[in-house]
Write a protein that holds these residues in place. Structure first.
Motif, short mmCIF file in Angstrom:
data_model
loop_
_atom_site.label_atom_id
_atom_site.label_comp_id
_atom_site.label_asym_id
_atom_site.label_seq_id
_atom_site.Cartn_x
_atom_site.Cartn_y
_atom_site.Cartn_z
N ARG A 165 -0.46 2.06 -6.79
CA ARG A 165 -1.70 1.52 -6.21
C ARG A 165 -1.74 1.62 -4.69
NH1 ARG A 165 -1.15 -3.51 -10.14
NH2 ARG A 165 -1.86 -2.49 -12.03
N ARG A 168 -5.00 3.26 -3.18
CA ARG A 168 -6.19 2.42 -3.38
C ARG A 168 -6.14 1.20 -2.44
NH1 ARG A 168 -7.16 -0.80 -8.81
NH2 ARG A 168 -4.96 -0.36 -8.74
N ASN A 169 -4.98 0.55 -2.34
CA ASN A 169 -4.85 -0.60 -1.45
C ASN A 169 -5.02 -0.20 0.01
OD1 ASN A 169 -4.48 -2.72 -3.29
ND2 ASN A 169 -2.33 -2.21 -3.54
N ASN A 171 -6.82 2.30 1.17
CA ASN A 171 -8.25 2.57 1.41
C ASN A 171 -9.06 1.28 1.46
OD1 ASN A 171 -7.70 5.29 1.53
ND2 ASN A 171 -8.20 5.66 -0.61
N ARG A 172 -8.72 0.31 0.60
CA ARG A 172 -9.41 -0.99 0.65
C ARG A 172 -9.15 -1.69 1.97
NH1 ARG A 172 -7.28 -4.23 -4.04
NH2 ARG A 172 -8.46 -5.87 -3.06
#
Length: 190
Positions: A165, A168-169, A171-172
């Motif tokens: 992850r 994704r983390n 980019n968040r």
């Protein structure tokens, strides 16, 4: 017999010189290194504790709103107590973000990748900027909750979850950092 005595004297002298040299040259450097490593690990533990404090305080603040002033089911005493609790939780957020920004060099320097060091430094600055901003309390809590979630996922989840992850983390976190750093339009621009 003299060869045996000579061998024993040479062995004792060698052991004595080695012990003294190690005690003077090697052990102090190892002790200093050990202390720095322990401080770095303690700072990471406190970093994790600060993140958990932010997660918990944000959750409490989001789940327990102040009742409306005209709510007949809530007395002034209860409303004042709830307001005091909410203020205490906001102080917890302020204390946690203060620690993050004041000690970033201690806990961030140990990560092997420059990107990890940079992300955690940007997070520390952004979380403190949110706390000292003039945003409404609800917006501060929302932004802090959005900021802390990917940071927790990047740095403190199990290794196999972290690897899956990470992108994704990251980019968040970048998206929330962009929101935090976006300057509001001046009021006179209309």
């Amino acid at each position: 017999m003299p060869n045996t005595v000579w061998t024993l004297l040479v062995a004792m002298a060698t052991a004595l010189v080695t012990t003294v040299a190690a005690g003077v040259l090697v052990i102090p450097r190892l002790d200093a290194r050990k202390r720095r490593i322990q401080e770095a690990h303690a700072a990471r533990d406190t970093f994790n504790s600060s993140l958990l404090t932010i997660i918990s305080a944000c959750g409490r603040l989001q789940s327990m709103a102040l009742p409306a002033a005209d709510d007949p089911d809530c007395t002034d005493v209860v409303r004042a107590r709830l307001a005091a609790e909410r203020e205490r939780w906001m102080q917890q957020l302020d204390g946690a973000t203060r620690w993050l920004i004041d000690h970033v060099e201690t806990y961030a320097a140990g990560w092997p990748l420059g990107e990890l060091r940079t992300m955690v430094a940007h997070y520390a600055v952004a979380s403190k900027v949110v706390m000292i901003s003039e945003r409404p309390e609800e917006t501060k809590v929302e932004l802090l909750a959005e900021l802390v979630e990917p940071v927790q996922g990047i740095y403190f989840t199990y290794v196999w979850h972290r690897a899956r992850r990470y992108r994704r983390n990251r980019n968040r976190l970048r998206a929330v950092l962009a929101r935090v750093n976006a300057l509001p339009a001046p009021a006179s621009a209309a």
